[in-house]
Design a protein around this motif. Structure first.
Motif, PDB file in Angstrom:
ATOM      1  N   ARG A  92       0.833  -1.215   0.000  1.00 45.26           N
ATOM      2  CA  ARG A  92       0.000   0.000   0.000  1.00 45.26           C
ATOM      3  C   ARG A  92       0.863   1.258   0.000  1.00 45.26           C
ATOM      4  O   ARG A  92       0.554   2.256  -0.649  1.00 45.26           O
ATOM      5  CB  ARG A  92      -0.914   0.003   1.224  1.00 45.26           C
ATOM      6  CG  ARG A  92      -2.087  -0.926   1.101  1.00 45.26           C
ATOM      7  CD  ARG A  92      -3.102  -0.667   2.194  1.00 45.26           C
ATOM      8  NE  ARG A  92      -2.488  -0.679   3.524  1.00 45.26           N
ATOM      9  CZ  ARG A  92      -2.546  -1.687   4.378  1.00 45.26           C
ATOM     10  NH1 ARG A  92      -3.225  -2.767   4.057  1.00 45.26           N
ATOM     11  NH2 ARG A  92      -1.948  -1.628   5.551  1.00 45.26           N
ATOM     12  N   ARG A  95       2.162   1.772  -3.509  1.00 43.98           N
ATOM     13  CA  ARG A  95       1.060   2.253  -4.345  1.00 43.98           C
ATOM     14  C   ARG A  95       0.804   3.748  -4.082  1.00 43.98           C
ATOM     15  O   ARG A  95       0.599   4.525  -5.011  1.00 43.98           O
ATOM     16  CB  ARG A  95      -0.198   1.438  -4.063  1.00 43.98           C
ATOM     17  CG  ARG A  95      -1.100   1.355  -5.260  1.00 43.98           C
ATOM     18  CD  ARG A  95      -2.322   0.464  -5.030  1.00 43.98           C
ATOM     19  NE  ARG A  95      -2.003  -0.817  -4.417  1.00 43.98           N
ATOM     20  CZ  ARG A  95      -2.802  -1.469  -3.596  1.00 43.98           C
ATOM     21  NH1 ARG A  95      -3.976  -0.981  -3.271  1.00 43.98           N
ATOM     22  NH2 ARG A  95      -2.436  -2.616  -3.081  1.00 43.98           N
ATOM     23  N   GLY A  96       0.838   4.130  -2.814  1.00 47.66           N
ATOM     24  CA  GLY A  96       0.646   5.543  -2.465  1.00 47.66           C
ATOM     25  C   GLY A  96       1.768   6.405  -3.000  1.00 47.66           C
ATOM     26  O   GLY A  96       1.544   7.535  -3.458  1.00 47.66           O
ATOM     27  N   LYS A  97       3.009   5.888  -2.944  1.00 43.85           N
ATOM     28  CA  LYS A  97       4.155   6.641  -3.497  1.00 43.85           C
ATOM     29  C   LYS A  97       3.980   6.865  -4.984  1.00 43.85           C
ATOM     30  O   LYS A  97       4.207   7.972  -5.505  1.00 43.85           O
ATOM     31  CB  LYS A  97       5.465   5.874  -3.251  1.00 43.85           C
ATOM     32  CG  LYS A  97       6.102   6.083  -1.944  1.00 43.85           C
ATOM     33  CD  LYS A  97       7.436   5.340  -1.977  1.00 43.85           C
ATOM     34  CE  LYS A  97       8.151   5.317  -0.685  1.00 43.85           C
ATOM     35  NZ  LYS A  97       9.393   4.564  -0.756  1.00 43.85           N
ATOM     36  N   ARG A  99       1.228   6.917  -6.769  1.00 46.39           N
ATOM     37  CA  ARG A  99       0.157   7.885  -7.011  1.00 46.39           C
ATOM     38  C   ARG A  99       0.629   9.312  -6.729  1.00 46.39           C
ATOM     39  O   ARG A  99       0.309  10.240  -7.470  1.00 46.39           O
ATOM     40  CB  ARG A  99      -1.052   7.567  -6.150  1.00 46.39           C
ATOM     41  CG  ARG A  99      -1.850   6.418  -6.660  1.00 46.39           C
ATOM     42  CD  ARG A  99      -3.100   6.239  -5.849  1.00 46.39           C
ATOM     43  NE  ARG A  99      -3.799   5.031  -6.258  1.00 46.39           N
ATOM     44  CZ  ARG A  99      -4.749   4.470  -5.579  1.00 46.39           C
ATOM     45  NH1 ARG A  99      -5.149   5.004  -4.432  1.00 46.39           N
ATOM     46  NH2 ARG A  99      -5.331   3.389  -6.019  1.00 46.39           N
ATOM     47  N   ALA A 100       1.390   9.462  -5.644  1.00 47.34           N
ATOM     48  CA  ALA A 100       1.896  10.799  -5.325  1.00 47.34           C
ATOM     49  C   ALA A 100       2.823  11.308  -6.420  1.00 47.34           C
ATOM     50  O   ALA A 100       2.763  12.490  -6.808  1.00 47.34           O
ATOM     51  CB  ALA A 100       2.608  10.776  -3.989  1.00 47.34           C
TER      52      ALA A 100
END
Length: 107
Positions: A92, A95-97, A99-100
């Motif tokens: 997760r 995935r967040g990295k 998207r950022a």
């Protein structure tokens, strides 16, 4: 077991009992018949007692063995679950990295 099957008056391998007083250090041989007031043979009770003792003891030992295995498996499953939770958390985070980075790069 032979003591109970044949009775205390016919038991050949009993030997003598030795009583030693600690304070005076006097030792006396006690007659093996000292505690035998009613010698009687018990061909039924003695084997039943010893067989039941062995069976119950076997069940206790199996129960302890199963308990040890179950405890080890529970600890192992807890470790596997913790590893999977850590892997999901890292997934997760990645995935967040991504998207950022996509949001930052795109105009």
């Amino acid at each position: 077991m032979y003591f109970n099957i044949y009775g205390c008056n016919e038991y050949q391998n009993g030997g003598g009992i030795r009583y030693c007083d600690i304070e005076t250090e006097n030792c006396v041989n006690v007659d093996p018949m000292y505690h035998c007031t009613k010698p009687s043979k018990s061909y039924v009770i003695a084997p039943l007692y010893f067989i039941s003792f062995i069976v119950i003891t076997s069940f206790v030992m199996v129960s302890l063995f199963v308990g040890a295995i179950t405890t080890a498996m529970a600890e192992s499953m807890d470790k596997v679950k913790a590893d999977m939770d850590e892997r999901d958390r890292l997934r997760r985070l990645e995935r967040g990295k991504r998207r950022a980075i996509e949001i930052w790069i795109s105009p």
